[in-house]
Design a protein around this motif. Structure first.
Motif, PDB file in Angstrom:
ATOM      1  N   GLU A 185       0.826  -1.207   0.000  1.00 23.32           N
ATOM      2  CA  GLU A 185       0.000   0.000   0.000  1.00 23.32           C
ATOM      3  C   GLU A 185       0.858   1.254   0.000  1.00 23.32           C
ATOM      4  N   ALA A 186       1.931   1.243   0.786  1.00 25.84           N
ATOM      5  CA  ALA A 186       2.812   2.414   0.843  1.00 25.84           C
ATOM      6  C   ALA A 186       3.457   2.685  -0.509  1.00 25.84           C
ATOM      7  N   LEU A 187       3.897   1.618  -1.193  1.00 29.08           N
ATOM      8  CA  LEU A 187       4.532   1.793  -2.499  1.00 29.08           C
ATOM      9  C   LEU A 187       3.517   2.215  -3.559  1.00 29.08           C
ATOM     10  N   ALA A 200      11.270   5.036  -3.534  1.00 32.22           N
ATOM     11  CA  ALA A 200      10.449   4.933  -2.325  1.00 32.22           C
ATOM     12  C   ALA A 200      10.922   3.776  -1.446  1.00 32.22           C
ATOM     13  N   PHE A 201      11.269   2.665  -2.088  1.00 30.23           N
ATOM     14  CA  PHE A 201      11.736   1.507  -1.311  1.00 30.23           C
ATOM     15  C   PHE A 201      13.028   1.845  -0.579  1.00 30.23           C
ATOM     16  N   ALA A 206      15.580   2.512   4.691  1.00 29.78           N
ATOM     17  CA  ALA A 206      16.459   3.280   5.576  1.00 29.78           C
ATOM     18  C   ALA A 206      15.709   3.870   6.769  1.00 29.78           C
ATOM     19  N   SER A 207      14.420   3.659   6.847  1.00 29.40           N
ATOM     20  CA  SER A 207      13.602   4.284   7.881  1.00 29.40           C
ATOM     21  C   SER A 207      13.427   3.389   9.100  1.00 29.40           C
ATOM     22  N   TYR A 221      10.482  -7.210  -4.447  1.00 28.87           N
ATOM     23  CA  TYR A 221       9.580  -6.076  -4.258  1.00 28.87           C
ATOM     24  C   TYR A 221       9.706  -5.055  -5.392  1.00 28.87           C
ATOM     25  N   LEU A 222      10.886  -4.947  -5.952  1.00 28.56           N
ATOM     26  CA  LEU A 222      11.067  -4.035  -7.070  1.00 28.56           C
ATOM     27  C   LEU A 222      10.508  -4.619  -8.368  1.00 28.56           C
ATOM     28  N   ASP A 223      10.570  -5.957  -8.499  1.00 28.84           N
ATOM     29  CA  ASP A 223      10.006  -6.629  -9.667  1.00 28.84           C
ATOM     30  C   ASP A 223       9.841  -8.102  -9.309  1.00 28.84           C
TER      31      ASP A 223
END
Length: 289
Positions: A185-187, A200-201, A206-207, A221-223
């Motif tokens: 949802e965040a992405l 964004a990832f 890093a958060s 997650y990227l693909d």
């Protein structure tokens, strides 16, 4: 006496390889015999035709099966594990319902112990023998099994009683699938606002919201089509359905998990069942269009 291993899917295969690497003499059974024969040729193991034959050859049998139904077939069939007469300990390492573990314990022969010992960690963790093992027994009971468990995992937590491992695994997976859904949802949100998924990832990773799962699953997650499937949407849905049933039996409300389950079911309806659970990112992005 050799150790038996039943269930040579994505996880089980890697776990069996690690046992053999530690010098454990293995006897293998798999529903698809060709997979067992190919692995046996690689690691120097024996292959048998039925689960019963496995239990007649081995004092300890490890199973890594997909779900309750698969486990029922392997244990209770005419040529199932429980039809054999030799095995004294069955280590159940798949994600099963606590009710199924209780059923196995109730139907095991006198003098035979069933220990639920599901694992946390995906295929890479299995390959690297870095699984976290959650064992439904006390430490004294598990002590003789440590050489087997240590060959497959980085840590074993003994939870005291049969079924506790199964419950703990559902609790862990509930968090994992909830994080997976929230990340998707965040992405989807940030992409709709013009921020590329990869950028964004990087920020999320890093958060304070970062978790180890995010880093080792980053390429997917990227693909999600860029690598091997490690955990399907269908399996995630199975986990959450079993968790929901357990919560209902205990009169525990899980509102967030109900949302996660509903989204997994919607994704399956739209053809995502066989894709890696990281594909929930693409599913949520599709829903914003």
């Amino acid at each position: 006496m050799p150790v038996g291993f039943a269930g040579l899917g994505r996880m089980g295969r890697e776990m069996a390889v690690n046992l053999a690497a530690k010098g454990v003499d293995l006897v293998l059974w798999n529903r698809s015999r060709d997979k067992a024969e190919a692995l046996a040729a690689e690691i120097g193991a024996e292959v048998v035709d039925t689960p019963r034959a496995l239990s007649e050859r081995c004092d300890v049998v490890v199973t890594m099966l997909a779900d309750d139904r698969a486990s029922e077939d392997v244990h209770f069939g005419e040529d199932g594990l429980f039809a054999g007469a030799t095995t004294r300990c069955f280590i159940e390492m798949g994600t099963m319902s606590p009710d199924h573990i209780a059923d196995l314990v109730a139907h095991a022969k006198e003098g035979t112990r069933v220990i639920d010992a599901p694992v946390s960690g995906a295929t890479q963790a299995a390959r690297d023998a870095q699984l976290l093992i959650m064992a439904g027994c006390d430490e004294a009971t598990g002590a003789p099994l440590r050489p087997i468990l240590n060959a497959m995992g980085r840590q074993t937590v003994f939870l005291g009683q049969a079924g506790a491992g199964a419950v703990m695994k559902l609790g862990v997976n509930m968090l994992i699938h909830g994080l997976n859904q929230t990340l998707a949802e965040a992405l989807a949100l940030t992409k709709a606002a013009g921020i590329p998924r990869a950028r964004a990832f990087d920020v999320i990773e890093a958060s304070a919201a970062a978790a180890p799962m995010l880093s080792y699953r980053k390429p997917l997650y990227l693909d999600d089509s860029a690598g091997d499937v490690t955990f399907t949407v269908a399996l995630a849905r199975k986990d959450m359905a079993v968790t929901a049933a357990l919560a209902e039996s205990l009169s525990v409300r899980l509102p967030q998990s109900q949302v996660t389950l509903a989204q997994l079911e919607a994704a399956i309806t739209e053809g995502f069942a066989a894709r890696d659970m990281a594909a929930m990112v693409a599913f949520m992005e599709d829903r914003t269009r």
